[in-house]
Design a protein around this motif. Sequence first.
Motif, PDB file in Angstrom:
ATOM      1  N   ASP A  53       0.545  -0.899   0.074  1.00 34.96           N
ATOM      2  CA  ASP A  53      -0.008   0.003   0.274  1.00 34.96           C
ATOM      3  C   ASP A  53       0.617   1.487   0.343  1.00 34.96           C
ATOM      4  O   ASP A  53       0.685   1.797  -0.710  1.00 34.96           O
ATOM      5  CB  ASP A  53      -1.051  -0.001   1.164  1.00 34.96           C
ATOM      6  CG  ASP A  53      -2.027  -1.189   1.127  1.00 34.96           C
ATOM      7  OD1 ASP A  53      -2.139  -1.338  -0.119  1.00 34.96           O
ATOM      8  OD2 ASP A  53      -3.036  -1.073   2.175  1.00 34.96           O
ATOM      9  N   ASP A  54       2.430   0.674   0.684  1.00 35.83           N
ATOM     10  CA  ASP A  54       3.115   2.899   0.525  1.00 35.83           C
ATOM     11  C   ASP A  54       3.489   2.822  -0.456  1.00 35.83           C
ATOM     12  O   ASP A  54       3.364   3.486  -0.487  1.00 35.83           O
ATOM     13  CB  ASP A  54       4.163   2.041   2.084  1.00 35.83           C
ATOM     14  CG  ASP A  54       3.630   2.284   3.072  1.00 35.83           C
ATOM     15  OD1 ASP A  54       2.461   2.266   3.739  1.00 35.83           O
ATOM     16  OD2 ASP A  54       4.211   1.624   4.636  1.00 35.83           O
ATOM     17  N   THR A  55       3.417   1.575  -0.785  1.00 34.92           N
ATOM     18  CA  THR A  55       4.750   1.958  -2.405  1.00 34.92           C
ATOM     19  C   THR A  55       2.961   2.344  -3.490  1.00 34.92           C
ATOM     20  O   THR A  55       3.437   2.960  -4.850  1.00 34.92           O
ATOM     21  CB  THR A  55       4.538   0.517  -3.584  1.00 34.92           C
ATOM     22  OG1 THR A  55       3.471  -0.065  -3.688  1.00 34.92           O
ATOM     23  CG2 THR A  55       5.436  -0.289  -2.668  1.00 34.92           C
ATOM     24  N   GLY A  56       1.438   2.722  -3.603  1.00 32.59           N
ATOM     25  CA  GLY A  56       1.063   3.042  -4.352  1.00 32.59           C
ATOM     26  C   GLY A  56       0.192   2.501  -5.073  1.00 32.59           C
ATOM     27  O   GLY A  56       0.105   2.741  -5.633  1.00 32.59           O
ATOM     28  N   GLU A  57       1.330   0.627  -5.580  1.00 32.68           N
ATOM     29  CA  GLU A  57       1.080   0.650  -6.476  1.00 32.68           C
ATOM     30  C   GLU A  57       0.103  -0.757  -6.342  1.00 32.68           C
ATOM     31  O   GLU A  57       0.042  -1.052  -4.402  1.00 32.68           O
ATOM     32  CB  GLU A  57       2.633  -0.506  -6.789  1.00 32.68           C
ATOM     33  CG  GLU A  57       4.155   0.398  -7.850  1.00 32.68           C
ATOM     34  CD  GLU A  57       4.527  -0.460  -7.443  1.00 32.68           C
ATOM     35  OE1 GLU A  57       5.088  -1.174  -9.021  1.00 32.68           O
ATOM     36  OE2 GLU A  57       5.433   0.073  -7.013  1.00 32.68           O
TER      37      GLU A  57
END
Length: 100
Positions: free
Chosen positions: A46-50
Amino acid sequence: MSTERTPRTARYIESGQWPDATLTPDAPAHVARVQAMCRRLRDRIDDTGESARSVAHRAGIAPSTVTRVLQGQTWCDVATLAALEDALGVDVWLPHGSTD
């Protein structure tokens, strides 16, 4: 006959859904560690935005494998975990005795 697989973690869930579920009192300690790893993996993705699919492709892993791990349908093997950590650039596994 149903083709849906029972999650490997189902017998240890007292309430809620994996990986945020409350575990049964008799759940082995390693189940809590696997649960924490799944939460960390989900959060790092989630932190990657991917999407999980995108991270899986970068790691050279089938997206269905990542989905099954995140849903508690299977345990993550060491090679898969290492590939995901490399793709994410962060550690996901926890030191011994840690659950978060």
